[in-house]
Design an enzyme around this catalytic site. Structure first.
Site, PDB file in Angstrom:
ATOM      1  N   LEU A 105      -4.128  -6.449   4.252  1.00 24.35           N
ATOM      2  CA  LEU A 105      -3.890  -7.178   5.500  1.00 24.35           C
ATOM      3  C   LEU A 105      -3.119  -8.458   5.199  1.00 24.35           C
ATOM      4  CD1 LEU A 105      -7.535  -6.858   6.866  1.00 24.35           C
ATOM      5  CD2 LEU A 105      -5.538  -5.642   7.754  1.00 24.35           C
ATOM      6  N   ASP A 139       1.749 -16.654  -1.917  1.00 23.98           N
ATOM      7  CA  ASP A 139       2.354 -15.352  -2.210  1.00 23.98           C
ATOM      8  C   ASP A 139       2.626 -15.178  -3.704  1.00 23.98           C
ATOM      9  OD1 ASP A 139       3.681 -12.825  -1.213  1.00 23.98           O
ATOM     10  OD2 ASP A 139       5.331 -13.748  -2.301  1.00 23.98           O
ATOM     11  N   LYS A 194      -4.457  -9.909  -3.162  1.00 22.40           N
ATOM     12  CA  LYS A 194      -4.534 -11.331  -3.475  1.00 22.40           C
ATOM     13  C   LYS A 194      -3.820 -12.148  -2.386  1.00 22.40           C
ATOM     14  CE  LYS A 194      -0.134 -11.216  -4.197  1.00 22.40           C
ATOM     15  NZ  LYS A 194       0.765 -11.925  -3.267  1.00 22.40           N
ATOM     16  N   ARG A 215       6.228 -13.443   4.883  1.00 22.63           N
ATOM     17  CA  ARG A 215       6.008 -14.583   3.990  1.00 22.63           C
ATOM     18  C   ARG A 215       6.460 -15.892   4.627  1.00 22.63           C
ATOM     19  NH1 ARG A 215       8.026 -10.349   1.052  1.00 22.63           N
ATOM     20  NH2 ARG A 215       6.920  -9.690  -0.845  1.00 22.63           N
ATOM     21  N   ALA A 226       0.835  -1.205   0.000  1.00 20.97           N
ATOM     22  CA  ALA A 226       0.000   0.000   0.000  1.00 20.97           C
ATOM     23  C   ALA A 226       0.867   1.251   0.000  1.00 20.97           C
ATOM     24  CB  ALA A 226      -0.928   0.000   1.205  1.00 20.97           C
TER      25      ALA A 226
END
Length: 331
Positions: free
Chosen positions: A75, A178, A98, A166, A17
């Site tokens: 998020l 991911d 996604k 991740r 973002a």
């Protein structure tokens, strides 16, 4: 007179973002950032000071605001489905990073809820909205490649540092969720939603508790195949190739196209190679424009949303299938 911009609320102050989506939003007249919420109030205040909007104390407070028409969910992966549902139930249109859902049943439930309330629910795959996809789609619709026989696609990135989200299974970490969803989505776009899983491999790290890489073989009802590779322990690759009975095409840097990058579609029909250059474009701006237009258009044509909805639901179901079919290599 320009239409009133869509007032957007940010749920979660993730890195993507800050780096790409909110700067693109500032260049998109159809949208304005109205409110920002994060688990850490100081982080929400810092984002609001940098990008605009009003910081609010909680996600719940943001969803209760009548001056917020839509939300952008940035998020951790495992929170996407739950907060997308809360946002839809609060009457907000939703743009969500996604994958929207990690399981097929969750995706189907969320799209049914969005339809029942005439709300837009859009999974944020930016590459689908870049001019590259329009160029490739036009070639396929013209029959330039003949009958499609196979899709090959890869999205791999170098190893992540210790502590990267991740690597956290509780947050939905792992290569499949991911990076694997990108080549999976490309296969669905080109070969259709009838794909099924023929086989898969996931390389699982026991210390971290997540898969670090993998591959999947998918099959279409007519026998066309998709061979997908993904991972976060590799040299960088962001590529797909489509082969047909008459020709083939390929594109590099296709899932993470930089705004100034001029993509090249390498096309071979018979023995004649060609290079088609696509104008540079910020695909973050493109998806934001699409989302705003879809909200303005809801209840009329719905634009390209039926296809996107169907692909998102099938994508989540195929994630179930890949996990179920995978031979797990443990390290």
């Amino acid at each position: 007179m320009s239409p009133t911009p869509l007032r957007l609320g940010l749920l979660g102050c993730g890195d993507i973002a800050a780096r790409r989506t909110l700067p693109a939003l500032a260049r998109t007249p159809a949208l304005t950032l109205a409110a920002v919420a994060a688990r850490d109030p100081d982080r929400a205040a810092a984002f609001a000071a940098r990008f605009g909007g009003e910081p609010v104390a909680s996600y719940e407070e943001l969803l209760a605001r009548p001056d917020v028409t839509a939300v952008y969910l940035c998020l951790p992966t495992m929170l996407h489905a739950a907060w997308a549902e809360r946002a839809l139930r609060a009457g907000k249109h939703v743009l969500v990073e996604k994958p929207l859902a990690t399981r097929g049943a969750d995706a189907e439930r969320l799209y049914a809820l969005a339809r029942s309330r005439s709300l837009v629910l859009l999974e944020n795959f930016m590459f689908l909205h870049h001019g590259t996809q329009r160029t490739v789609t036009a070639l396929l619709e013209a029959g330039t490649l003949g009958t499609l026989r196979s899709v090959s696609a890869a999205f791999t990135i170098p190893p992540r540092p210790e502590g990267d989200t991740r690597h956290d299974p509780a947050l939905g970490g792992g290569a499949l969720l991911d990076s694997g969803v990108y080549p999976l989505r490309a296969a669905l776009r080109f070969l259709g939603t009838g794909l099924s899983v023929a086989g898969a491999v996931l390389r699982h790290d026991d210390r971290l508790g997540v898969d670090l890489s993998g591959a999947a073989l998918l099959a279409a009802p007519d026998g066309a195949t998709a061979q997908l590779r993904f991972g976060m322990e590799h040299h960088y690759r962001s590529w797909y190739e489509i082969q047909g009975s008459e020709g083939s095409l390929s594109v590099e840097h296709v899932f993470t196209t930089a705004p100034a990058h001029v993509p090249v579609v390498r096309l071979v029909v018979g023995t004649r190679p060609r290079e088609l250059r696509v104008p540079a474009e910020d695909h973050f701006e493109a998806v934001l424009r699409f989302f705003a237009a879809a909200v303005a258009d809801r209840g009329r044509t719905r634009g390209g949303l039926p296809l996107l909805d169907a692909e998102s639901m099938r994508q989540a179901a195929l994630l179930d299938g890949i996990r179920g079919a995978a031979s797990r290599v443990r390290t």
